[in-house]
Motif scaffolding. Structure first.
Motif, PDB file in Angstrom:
ATOM      1  N   MET A   1      40.356  46.115  33.898  1.00  0.00           N
ATOM      2  CA  MET A   1      40.318  45.642  35.555  1.00  0.00           C
ATOM      3  C   MET A   1      40.969  46.166  36.385  1.00  0.00           C
ATOM      4  O   MET A   1      42.340  45.490  35.869  1.00  0.00           O
ATOM      5  N   THR A   2      41.156  47.048  37.216  1.00  0.00           N
ATOM      6  CA  THR A   2      42.656  47.747  38.064  1.00  0.00           C
ATOM      7  C   THR A   2      42.564  46.468  39.360  1.00  0.00           C
ATOM      8  O   THR A   2      41.774  45.960  39.760  1.00  0.00           O
ATOM      9  N   PRO A   3      43.605  46.349  39.900  1.00  0.00           N
ATOM     10  CA  PRO A   3      43.902  45.827  41.091  1.00  0.00           C
ATOM     11  C   PRO A   3      42.377  46.484  42.560  1.00  0.00           C
ATOM     12  O   PRO A   3      42.119  45.361  43.395  1.00  0.00           O
ATOM     13  N   ALA A   4      42.279  47.413  41.686  1.00  0.00           N
ATOM     14  CA  ALA A   4      41.226  48.235  43.002  1.00  0.00           C
ATOM     15  C   ALA A   4      40.035  47.833  42.854  1.00  0.00           C
ATOM     16  O   ALA A   4      38.930  47.326  44.278  1.00  0.00           O
ATOM     17  N   LEU A   5      39.342  47.297  41.507  1.00  0.00           N
ATOM     18  CA  LEU A   5      38.041  46.842  41.540  1.00  0.00           C
ATOM     19  C   LEU A   5      38.189  45.492  41.795  1.00  0.00           C
ATOM     20  O   LEU A   5      36.904  44.510  42.261  1.00  0.00           O
ATOM     21  N   LEU A   6      39.324  44.832  41.666  1.00  0.00           N
ATOM     22  CA  LEU A   6      38.880  43.452  42.406  1.00  0.00           C
ATOM     23  C   LEU A   6      38.862  43.267  43.847  1.00  0.00           C
ATOM     24  O   LEU A   6      38.282  42.302  43.927  1.00  0.00           O
ATOM     25  N   THR A   7      39.279  44.404  43.869  1.00  0.00           N
ATOM     26  CA  THR A   7      39.579  44.282  45.736  1.00  0.00           C
ATOM     27  C   THR A   7      38.416  44.573  45.952  1.00  0.00           C
ATOM     28  O   THR A   7      37.553  43.551  47.073  1.00  0.00           O
ATOM     29  N   ALA A   8      37.477  45.820  45.114  1.00  0.00           N
ATOM     30  CA  ALA A   8      36.466  46.070  45.842  1.00  0.00           C
ATOM     31  C   ALA A   8      35.676  44.952  45.484  1.00  0.00           C
ATOM     32  O   ALA A   8      33.995  44.993  45.974  1.00  0.00           O
ATOM     33  N   ARG A   9      34.809  44.591  44.630  1.00  0.00           N
ATOM     34  CA  ARG A   9      34.348  43.419  44.324  1.00  0.00           C
ATOM     35  C   ARG A   9      34.598  42.026  46.016  1.00  0.00           C
ATOM     36  O   ARG A   9      33.697  41.605  46.370  1.00  0.00           O
ATOM     37  N   GLY A  10      35.730  41.596  45.286  1.00  0.00           N
ATOM     38  CA  GLY A  10      35.858  40.676  46.150  1.00  0.00           C
ATOM     39  C   GLY A  10      35.239  41.148  47.895  1.00  0.00           C
ATOM     40  O   GLY A  10      34.250  40.363  48.724  1.00  0.00           O
ATOM     41  N   LEU A  11      35.238  42.905  48.728  1.00  0.00           N
ATOM     42  CA  LEU A  11      34.894  43.161  49.897  1.00  0.00           C
ATOM     43  C   LEU A  11      33.789  43.664  49.920  1.00  0.00           C
ATOM     44  O   LEU A  11      32.665  42.858  50.482  1.00  0.00           O
ATOM     45  N   THR A  12      33.055  43.589  48.381  1.00  0.00           N
ATOM     46  CA  THR A  12      31.384  43.661  48.159  1.00  0.00           C
ATOM     47  C   THR A  12      31.067  41.891  48.503  1.00  0.00           C
ATOM     48  O   THR A  12      29.687  42.063  49.120  1.00  0.00           O
ATOM     49  N   ALA A  13      31.717  41.236  48.764  1.00  0.00           N
ATOM     50  CA  ALA A  13      31.284  39.826  48.057  1.00  0.00           C
ATOM     51  C   ALA A  13      30.989  39.464  49.928  1.00  0.00           C
ATOM     52  O   ALA A  13      30.170  38.858  50.302  1.00  0.00           O
ATOM     53  N   ALA A  14      32.259  39.538  50.258  1.00  0.00           N
ATOM     54  CA  ALA A  14      32.591  39.056  51.543  1.00  0.00           C
ATOM     55  C   ALA A  14      31.702  40.223  52.198  1.00  0.00           C
ATOM     56  O   ALA A  14      31.068  39.882  53.914  1.00  0.00           O
ATOM     57  N   THR A  15      30.950  41.979  52.199  1.00  0.00           N
ATOM     58  CA  THR A  15      30.181  41.778  53.119  1.00  0.00           C
ATOM     59  C   THR A  15      28.754  41.468  52.833  1.00  0.00           C
ATOM     60  O   THR A  15      27.902  41.413  54.280  1.00  0.00           O
ATOM     61  N   ALA A  16      28.360  41.463  51.321  1.00  0.00           N
ATOM     62  CA  ALA A  16      26.804  40.130  51.277  1.00  0.00           C
ATOM     63  C   ALA A  16      26.966  38.650  52.624  1.00  0.00           C
ATOM     64  O   ALA A  16      25.501  38.595  53.102  1.00  0.00           O
ATOM     65  N   THR A  17      28.561  38.258  52.415  1.00  0.00           N
ATOM     66  CA  THR A  17      28.472  36.797  53.154  1.00  0.00           C
ATOM     67  C   THR A  17      28.181  37.596  55.040  1.00  0.00           C
ATOM     68  O   THR A  17      27.167  36.672  55.477  1.00  0.00           O
ATOM     69  N   LEU A  18      28.946  38.445  55.095  1.00  0.00           N
ATOM     70  CA  LEU A  18      28.497  38.898  56.362  1.00  0.00           C
ATOM     71  C   LEU A  18      26.939  39.423  56.990  1.00  0.00           C
ATOM     72  O   LEU A  18      27.099  39.222  57.847  1.00  0.00           O
ATOM     73  N   THR A  19      26.837  40.027  56.077  1.00  0.00           N
ATOM     74  CA  THR A  19      25.320  40.672  55.844  1.00  0.00           C
ATOM     75  C   THR A  19      24.620  39.386  56.154  1.00  0.00           C
ATOM     76  O   THR A  19      23.585  39.567  57.169  1.00  0.00           O
ATOM     77  N   ILE A  20      24.199  38.150  55.585  1.00  0.00           N
ATOM     78  CA  ILE A  20      23.362  36.404  55.653  1.00  0.00           C
ATOM     79  C   ILE A  20      23.688  36.318  56.493  1.00  0.00           C
ATOM     80  O   ILE A  20      22.484  36.209  57.283  1.00  0.00           O
ATOM     81  N   GLY A  21      24.811  36.150  57.351  1.00  0.00           N
ATOM     82  CA  GLY A  21      25.394  34.824  58.137  1.00  0.00           C
ATOM     83  C   GLY A  21      24.765  35.810  59.732  1.00  0.00           C
ATOM     84  O   GLY A  21      24.558  35.856  60.736  1.00  0.00           O
ATOM     85  N   ALA A  22      25.033  37.585  60.056  1.00  0.00           N
ATOM     86  CA  ALA A  22      24.193  38.314  60.469  1.00  0.00           C
ATOM     87  C   ALA A  22      22.809  38.149  61.028  1.00  0.00           C
ATOM     88  O   ALA A  22      22.252  38.040  62.131  1.00  0.00           O
ATOM     89  N   VAL A  23      22.185  37.839  59.690  1.00  0.00           N
ATOM     90  CA  VAL A  23      20.418  37.758  59.688  1.00  0.00           C
ATOM     91  C   VAL A  23      20.166  36.580  60.336  1.00  0.00           C
ATOM     92  O   VAL A  23      18.994  36.089  61.599  1.00  0.00           O
ATOM     93  N   TYR A  24      21.642  35.421  59.714  1.00  0.00           N
ATOM     94  CA  TYR A  24      20.909  34.322  60.330  1.00  0.00           C
ATOM     95  C   TYR A  24      21.767  34.199  61.696  1.00  0.00           C
ATOM     96  O   TYR A  24      20.811  33.869  62.466  1.00  0.00           O
ATOM     97  N   LEU A  25      22.310  34.722  62.535  1.00  0.00           N
ATOM     98  CA  LEU A  25      22.358  34.680  63.932  1.00  0.00           C
ATOM     99  C   LEU A  25      21.600  36.042  64.580  1.00  0.00           C
ATOM    100  O   LEU A  25      21.391  35.702  65.755  1.00  0.00           O
ATOM    101  N   GLY A  26      20.283  36.733  63.637  1.00  0.00           N
ATOM    102  CA  GLY A  26      20.228  37.518  64.450  1.00  0.00           C
ATOM    103  C   GLY A  26      18.829  36.599  64.899  1.00  0.00           C
ATOM    104  O   GLY A  26      17.922  37.104  66.182  1.00  0.00           O
ATOM    105  N   THR A  27      18.685  35.155  64.204  1.00  0.00           N
ATOM    106  CA  THR A  27      17.335  34.470  64.406  1.00  0.00           C
ATOM    107  C   THR A  27      18.130  33.846  65.910  1.00  0.00           C
ATOM    108  O   THR A  27      17.082  33.267  66.588  1.00  0.00           O
ATOM    109  N   VAL A  28      18.733  33.418  66.012  1.00  0.00           N
ATOM    110  CA  VAL A  28      19.773  32.661  67.142  1.00  0.00           C
ATOM    111  C   VAL A  28      19.258  33.721  69.014  1.00  0.00           C
ATOM    112  O   VAL A  28      18.799  32.664  69.790  1.00  0.00           O
ATOM    113  N   ASN A  29      20.052  34.545  68.279  1.00  0.00           N
ATOM    114  CA  ASN A  29      20.286  35.320  70.266  1.00  0.00           C
ATOM    115  C   ASN A  29      20.629  36.880  68.833  1.00  0.00           C
ATOM    116  O   ASN A  29      21.429  37.081  68.297  1.00  0.00           O
ATOM    117  N   PRO A  30      19.690  38.250  69.452  1.00  0.00           N
ATOM    118  CA  PRO A  30      19.872  39.529  68.967  1.00  0.00           C
ATOM    119  C   PRO A  30      21.134  39.746  69.183  1.00  0.00           C
ATOM    120  O   PRO A  30      21.233  41.074  67.985  1.00  0.00           O
TER     121      PRO A  30
END
Length: 135
Positions: A1-30
């Motif tokens: 595993m290269t450092p780039a792959l480790l960083t990419a996986r972390g960024l992908t997890a952060a993207t998924a978390t932020l997307t879920i957060g955006a969906v939740y916040l969209g229920t409060v206020n668009p």
């Protein structure tokens, strides 16, 4: 595993978390969707760049392994960024791919120059200039 792959996986997890957060916040206020969605798109782009860097490292290692073993280099994979952007017509100085011998053969003034690496010429060669070891 290269450092780039480790960083990419972390960024992908952060993207998924932020997307879920955006969906939740969209229920409060668009309007609350905009900031986390923007950051999620930015992080997804960064993750894509890191996955590409990981693939480039793997290709570079494979090309170096093949060159060390004397195997044929991969044709469908660009050997360097310059070759990728120029369609294979130009290469960087640190490129692992050996130079194309047909280019040198086509630029030679006669066949004997190509075989002797510029030391001798054929009798009918128009240049008849030999390369000396002092030059």
């Amino acid at each position: 595993m290269t450092p780039a792959l480790l960083t990419a996986r972390g960024l992908t997890a952060a993207t998924a978390t932020l997307t879920i957060g955006a969906v939740y916040l969209g229920t409060v206020n668009p309007w609350l969707i905009i900031p986390p969605a923007y950051v999620a798109v930015l992080l997804a782009w960064c993750a894509r760049c890191q996955y590409a860097a990981h693939r480039r490292v793997l290709v570079r290692h494979e090309q170096a392994r093949r060159a060390a073993l004397g195997l044929e280099l991969l044709d469908g994979v660009p050997c360097c960024r310059l070759a990728d952007h120029s369609g294979g017509r130009a290469h960087r100085a640190d490129c692992q791919r050996p130079p194309d011998p047909s280019v040198e053969l086509n630029s030679a003034c006669c066949a004997e120059v190509f075989v002797s690496l510029g030391a001798t010429h054929e009798a009918q060669c128009p240049t008849l200039t030999s390369r000396s070891s002092a030059a």
